[in-house]
Design a protein around this motif. Structure first.
Motif, mmCIF file in Angstrom:
data_model
loop_
_atom_site.group_PDB
_atom_site.id
_atom_site.type_symbol
_atom_site.label_atom_id
_atom_site.label_comp_id
_atom_site.label_asym_id
_atom_site.label_seq_id
_atom_site.Cartn_x
_atom_site.Cartn_y
_atom_site.Cartn_z
ATOM 1 N N VAL A 1 38.029 135.951 134.590
ATOM 2 C CA VAL A 1 37.370 134.663 134.326
ATOM 3 C C VAL A 1 38.331 133.508 134.612
ATOM 4 O O VAL A 1 37.975 132.530 135.267
ATOM 5 C CB VAL A 1 36.875 134.587 132.859
ATOM 6 C CG1 VAL A 1 36.380 133.187 132.519
ATOM 7 C CG2 VAL A 1 35.761 135.589 132.620
ATOM 8 N N PRO B 1 31.814 129.511 131.341
ATOM 9 C CA PRO B 1 32.566 130.689 131.798
ATOM 10 C C PRO B 1 32.714 131.778 130.743
ATOM 11 O O PRO B 1 32.905 132.934 131.082
ATOM 12 C CB PRO B 1 33.929 130.107 132.177
ATOM 13 C CG PRO B 1 34.048 128.832 131.405
ATOM 14 C CD PRO B 1 32.664 128.304 131.251
ATOM 15 N N TRP B 2 32.649 131.411 129.454
ATOM 16 C CA TRP B 2 32.929 132.370 128.381
ATOM 17 C C TRP B 2 31.676 132.642 127.559
ATOM 18 O O TRP B 2 30.907 131.726 127.266
ATOM 19 C CB TRP B 2 34.011 131.831 127.439
ATOM 20 C CG TRP B 2 35.272 131.443 128.112
ATOM 21 C CD1 TRP B 2 35.684 130.190 128.454
ATOM 22 C CD2 TRP B 2 36.318 132.324 128.546
ATOM 23 N NE1 TRP B 2 36.899 130.221 129.066
ATOM 24 C CE2 TRP B 2 37.324 131.520 129.138
ATOM 25 C CE3 TRP B 2 36.505 133.701 128.497
ATOM 26 C CZ2 TRP B 2 38.487 132.052 129.663
ATOM 27 C CZ3 TRP B 2 37.674 134.229 129.019
ATOM 28 C CH2 TRP B 2 38.645 133.415 129.594
ATOM 29 N N LYS C 1 35.094 124.248 129.554
ATOM 30 C CA LYS C 1 36.065 125.283 129.919
ATOM 31 C C LYS C 1 36.482 126.210 128.782
ATOM 32 O O LYS C 1 36.925 127.328 129.048
ATOM 33 C CB LYS C 1 37.322 124.623 130.502
ATOM 34 C CG LYS C 1 37.053 123.939 131.830
ATOM 35 C CD LYS C 1 38.329 123.372 132.412
ATOM 36 C CE LYS C 1 38.067 122.802 133.785
ATOM 37 N NZ LYS C 1 37.616 123.807 134.744
ATOM 38 N N SER D 1 38.930 132.837 138.274
ATOM 39 C CA SER D 1 37.802 132.238 139.000
ATOM 40 C C SER D 1 37.583 130.773 138.633
ATOM 41 O O SER D 1 36.772 130.093 139.244
ATOM 42 C CB SER D 1 36.524 133.031 138.727
ATOM 43 O OG SER D 1 36.181 132.935 137.348
ATOM 44 N N MET D 2 38.297 130.281 137.611
ATOM 45 C CA MET D 2 38.124 128.882 137.190
ATOM 46 C C MET D 2 38.726 127.930 138.214
ATOM 47 O O MET D 2 39.675 128.269 138.915
ATOM 48 C CB MET D 2 38.821 128.647 135.834
ATOM 49 C CG MET D 2 38.007 129.060 134.656
ATOM 50 S SD MET D 2 38.918 128.651 133.153
ATOM 51 C CE MET D 2 37.584 128.571 131.997
#
Length: 815
Positions: free
Chosen positions: A304, A401-402, A720, A307-308
Motif C-alpha cells: 500500500v 488506501p487503508w 492518506k 503504491s502511494m
C-alpha cells in the motif's frame, strides 16, 4: 573550523573557512528555488524504501575517504603472503583446491603472537574479502570475486577466528589507556580494530545478499551462518550483544579509539541478517496471526505504501504573503487597463479577498497529488477561462488506501455512551446486548464489529494477565527460542545503557548539534594523522566528516527501528520495555531536534565523492580532484541514506507515541507541529504518511485555530492515514483528550513490564511461596549436591576444622 559539528575540529584559517561548505547545517544546497517559495513545484522523489541501499552503496559506505591509501597496503600484504606460499600465478588463475589451501594457510598465520605479523595477515585476508581487485578490470568482476572469496573464507572458519581477535582487541587495556590519554585521536589509533571490523562487515553484508545464481552449498552456508550469528556461540552471546558492549564502552569514555561507524554498521547488518528485514517481518506477522486464529491482515502495508503518491505540500505563511502581494500588483495593473479586463474580471475564478480562500483552492486540488503552477503566480494576464461542466471540475479520490480499524475498547465506549444516553444504564464490557437502543445504533454497532481488528499485542497482554493471576494453575509458558528472543535475553540486563549510548551517538551525529566540550568524539575513524594543509584537502575532509555522520545516523535509525518492530512481534512487553527506556532517555525531543533544520537541504545534500567510492576507486584511474568537482557532487536528485534515515526516525517516533497519550502530549509540549509541517515539503509519499500520522495524533490538542488555518494538512491526513471509525481526531471530543495524570499511565505500564520480565527471566527471585516444597527426608538427603573443585581438594581440612575440632552436643541435636 568545526567541520564535525560536535567534535573533531580542523585547523584552517578564516579564508579557508569561507571556502568550505558546511553542508550538514544546510549552508550549502543545490536547490535552485528560494526557500521562501516552498517546494510546491519540486518533483516527486523517485525513492523506493527498502531494508538497505544497493549492495555497491552499502559496501562503499564502510570506508571513509581518509582510508583510501589503505587499499594499496592491503594488496601489498596479500602479495607478500601469496608469493611466499604460491607460485607466480595470479589468484584468479588458481583452481578451487589451491584457493582453499591458501585460505587455510592465511588462517593459520592469523594465530601468531606478534601483533605486527598478525595485522599483515589480517590485511591480506581483507584484500581477499575486497575481491582481489588488482586482478579485476570492472566493478562487476570485483563483486563476483568478493562473493567467491568470502564464501570460501567463511567455509574455512575465518569468522570465528576474527571474533576471537576482536574480543582480544576490545579487552586490550593498553590500547584503551593510550587512547584515553591522547589529546587527539586519529585513524592510526584504531588500525587493528578497523581491519577486523572491515572483514567481518564485508562477510555479513555479502553473505546476506540472496543471489538466485548462488550454488546450493552456498545457500546452506548462508542459513548456517545466519543461525550461528543469532545464537550464543561466540563468547556465549550473540554477536550483536558483543557489539552493543563496544558501543557502551565507547560512550563511557573508556575506549575513545573504537571506530564507531564500523561497529554500528556491523551491528545493524548483523541484526538485519539474523532477525530479518521488513518483508520477513510482514510474513512473521501473517504466520503469528494464523497461529493465534486471528483473521488475516486487511492489506499488505508494504504494498500500500509503495503504491502511494506524494501530495503537494501545504502552503507556508511566506507563500500566502507572496500571493497576496502579487494579487495586489495585478489589481493595480487591472485598474490601468480596466476597459480591456472587465469581461475577464467578471468570470475570474481565482479572484479572492483573502489568502485563506487561496489555501482552500489548493486543498481542493490536493487529490490530484501533482504539483501545478497556480494562476495567481503568473505575471501575464490570463485569457478568459473555458467553462467546464461541474462534473469535470471536481476530482474525487478513487478510494482510501487503508481499510478502517476498530478496537474492542472503541466498541465498548460507543455502547456505554449510547446506553447512558438512551436508556440510562451501563453493562460494563458487554458488547452484544443492544436491547432498548434505536435501530441506527444497531447498524452502527454492526459496522464497527465488521471492522474490528484484534492485534497480536492484545492477545499477548491478555495471556500475560492470565499468567500473573494464576501462577500455579496457569502452567509453564512455552517460549520459542528464536533469534529475537535470544537477542532480547542477551541485552536485557543493561538494555537502558545500550539505548542511552545509541542516543548519545545519534545526538553527536545530528547536523543540528552544536559543538560541546563534553560531547563524545565520533570522528576517531575519519580524521587523518596529519591535518589538511590545502583548501582542497580541507574540502575533501569536510565532505568525508559530513558523510561519516550521515552514515552513523542511518545505522542507528535502522537499528532502533528493527529492534522495536521485532520485539513488538515477539512480545509486546519486550517492545514496551525498550520504547520506555528510549522515552526516558529523551528520544522524542532528540528526533524533533533532528527535524528542526532545513530538511530539504539535508535530504538533497551531496556529501559524497563518487570517484572515491569503493569499488570504483580501486578499478579505475582516479581523475584529479578539484574544488569545482567536489562542489558539484553527484547527479542524484536526493541522498538515499538521508531520506532513509528521516523515514526511520519518523517511524520510531510513531512507534513511541502510538496509543500513548502522555507521549503524544510530549509532541504538543515540544511544539512539534510546525517542525513536522515543514517536513511535509519533502515530496515523498512514505515520509509524508508518517509525518501526517504524527500530526493526526496531536490534532485534538492543538486547538480549533490551528485546525482552521491548516485545512490542507487536515485534508491530507484524511486521504492518506488509516481511519479509526469513531475516532474524533479532528475535533477533540475524545475522552482521551481530557487532562489526566499522564505520569500514572507510564507508571502502570512500567509495573506491567517489570512483572513480565521478573516472571519470565528472573528465576532467582521467584516468589518462594509459589515454589514446590519437598517434605520427604529420604529424597532430600538423596539429592546430589555438586561441590566446587577447590572444596573437594581441601575436604580433609574442612572436616578437621568444621567437624572434628568442634564439640558436638548430640543430646541437644537429637532433641
Amino acid at each position: 573550523m568545526d567541520v564535525g559539528g560536535s567534535s573533531g575540529g580542523l585547523p584552517v584559517n578564516n579564508k579557508q573557512r569561507a571556502m568550505i561548505p558546511n553542508k550538514s547545517r544546510g549552508e550549502f544546497t543545490r536547490n535552485p528555488r528560494k526557500d521562501s517559495e516552498g517546494l510546491s513545484e519540486s518533483p516527486d522523489f523517485e525513492f523506493e524504501y527498502a531494508d538497505t541501499d544497493k549492495w555497491a552503496a552499502e559496501l562503499s559506505e564502510l570506508y571513509s575517504y581518509t582510508e583510501g591509501p589503505e587499499f594499496a597496503l592491503n594488496r601489498k600484504c596479500f602479495e607478500v603472503e601469496f608469493k611466499t606460499h604460491v607460485s607466480e600465478k595470479k589468484w584468479t588463475e588458481l583452481d578451487a583446491a589451491q584457493h582453499r589451501a591458501h585460505a587455510m594457510c592465511l588462517l593459520d598465520s592469523l594465530e601468531v603472537i606478534a601483533r605486527e605479523k598478525r595485522l599483515k595477515v589480517a590485511r591480506a585476508i581483507l584484500y581477499l574479502a575486497q575481491g582481489t581487485f588488482a586482478e579485476c578490470s570492472s566493478e562487476a568482476e570485483v563483486q563476483h570475486w568478493m562473493r567467491y572469496n568470502i564464501f570460501l573464507l567463511l567455509d574455512v572458519g575465518t569468522f570465528s577466528a576474527l571474533v576471537e581477535l576482536l574480543n582480544m582487541e576490545i579487552d586490550n587495556s593498553a590500547a584503551c589507556s593510550s587512547a584515553v590519554r591522547k589529546p587527539a585521536i586519529s585513524l592510526a589509533d584504531s588500525t587493528d580494530l578497523r581491519v577486523l571490523l572491515n572483514i567481518m562487515y564485508l562477510m555479513v553484508e555479502t553473505i546476506q545478499q540472496d543471489d538466485p545464481a548462488d550454488k546450493p552449498e552456498w545457500k546452506v552456508i548462508r542459513e548456517t551462518f545466519r543461525a550461528e550469528l543469532g545464537s550464543p556461540l561466540f563468547n556465549n552471546e550473540p554477536i550483536s550483544v558483543m557489539l552493543f558492549g563496544m558501543v557502551t564502552k565507547f560512550c563511557s569514555g573508556h575506549a575513545p579509539h573504537f571506530p564507531m561507524k564500523k561497529v554500528l554498521l556491523l551491528l545493524w547488518k548483523s541484526i538485519l541478517f539474523t532477525l530479518g528485514g521488513f518483508e520477513q517481518l510482514q510474513s512473521i506477522k501473517v504466520c503469528k496471526r494464523e497461529e493465534l486464529s486471528l483473521p488475516p491482515l486487511p492489506e499488505d502495508s508494504i504494498r500500500v505504501i509503495r503504491s502511494m503518491r506524494a501530495a503537494s505540500p501545504p502552503a507556508s505563511a511566506s507563500d500566502l504573503i507572496e500571493q497576496q502581494q502579487k494579487r495586489a500588483r495585478r489589481e493595480h495593473k487591472a485598474l490601468i487597463k480596466q476597459d480591456n479586463l472587465d469581461a475577464f474580471n467578471e468570470k475570474d475564478p481565482y479572484k479572492a479577498d483573502d489568502s485563506r480562500e487561496d489555501e482552500d483552492d489548493n486543498d481542493d486540488n490536493d487529490n490530484s497529488m501533482e504539483p501545478e503552477t497556480f494562476p495567481l503566480e503568473r505575471d501575464e494576464v490570463m485569457p478568459p477561462p473555458i467553462p467546464h461542466p461541474p462534473s469535470e471540475r471536481v476530482s474525487f479520490p478513487k478510494g482510501l488506501p487503508w481499510a478502517p480499524k476498530v478496537r474492542e475498547k472503541d466498541i465498548e465506549n460507543f455502547l456505554e455512551s449510547s446506553r447512558s444516553k438512551f436508556i440510562g444504564y451501563t453493562l460494563g464490557n458487554d458488547t452484544d446486548t443492544v436491547v432498548g437502543l434505536p435501530r441506527p445504533i444497531h447498524e452502527s454497532i454492526r459496522t464497527l464489529k465488521q471492522h474490528k481488528y484484534v492485534s497480536i499485542a492484545e492477545i499477548q497482554i491478555s495471556k500475560e494477565e492470565e499468567f500473573q493471576k494464576t501462577p500455579l494453575s496457569g502452567g509453564e509458558e512455552e517460549v520459542e527460542m528464536s533469534s529475537t528472543e535470544l537477542l532480547y535475553q542477551g541485552i536485557l540486563p543493561i538494555l537502558p545503557q545500550y539505548m542511552i549510548a545509541l542516543l548519545k551517538i545519534l545526538l553527536a551525529a545530528a547536523p543540528t548539534s552544536k559543538a560541546k566540550t563534553d560531547s563524545i568524539n565520533i570522528l576517531a575513524d575519519v580524521l587523518p594523522e596529519e591535518m589538511p594543509t590545502t583548501v582542497l584537502q580541507s574540502m575533501k575532509l569536510g565532505v568525508d566528516v559530513n558523510r561519516h555522520k550521515e552514515i552513523i545516523v542511518k545505522a542507528i535509525s535502522a537499528i532502533l527501528l528493527l529492534l522495536l518492530k521485532h520485539f513488538k512481534l515477539n512480545h509486546i512487553y519486550q517492545f514496551e520495555y525498550m520504547a520506555q527506556h528510549l522515552v526516558f532517555a529523551n528520544c522524542i525531543p532528540l528526533i524533533l531536534k533532528f527535524f528542526n533544520q532545513n530538511i530539504m537541504s539535508y535530504i538533497t545534500a551531496k556529501n559524497s565523492i563518487s570517484v572515491l567510492d569503493f569499488p570504483y576507486c580501486v578499478v579505475h584511474e582516479l581523475p584529479e580532484l578539484t574544488a569545482e568537482s567536489l562542489e558539484a557532487g553527484d547527479n542524484n536528485q536526493f541522498c538515499w541514506r538521508n531520506l532513509f534515515s528521516c523515514i526511520n526516525l519518523l517511524r520510531i517516533l510513531n512507534k513511541l507515541t502510538k496509543w500513548k497519550h502522555s507521549r503524544t502530549m510530549m509532541l504538543v509540549v515540544f511544539k512539534s507541529a510546525p517542525i513536522l509541517k515543514r517536513a511535509l515539503k519533502v515530496k515523498q509519499a512514505m515520509m509524508q504518511l508518517y509525518v501526517l500520522k504524527l500530526l493526526k495524533v496531536q490534532t485534538k490538542y492543538l486547538g480549533r485555530q490551528w485546525r482552521k488555518s491548516n485545512m490542507k494538512t487536515m485534508s491530507a491526513i484524511y486521504q492518506k492515514v488509516r481511519h479509526r471509525l469513531n475516532d474524533d481526531w479532528a475535533y477533540g471530543n475524545d475522552l482521551d483528550a481530557r487532562p489526566w495524570d499522564f505520569q500514572a499511565e507510564e507508571c502502570a505500564l512500567r509495573a506491567n513490564i517489570e512483572r513480565f520480565n521478573s516472571r519470565r527471566y528472573d528465576k532467582s527471585h521467584s516468589n518462594p511461596d509459589f515454589l514446590p516444597v519437598d517434605n520427604c527426608l529420604q529424597s532430600v538427603l538423596g539429592q546430589r549436591v555438586d561441590l566446587p573443585e577447590d572444596f573437594q581438594m581441601n575436604y580433609d581440612l574442612w572436616l578437621e576444622r568444621e567437624v572434628f575440632s568442634k564439640p558436638i552436643s548430640w543430646e541437644e541435636l537429637l532433641q
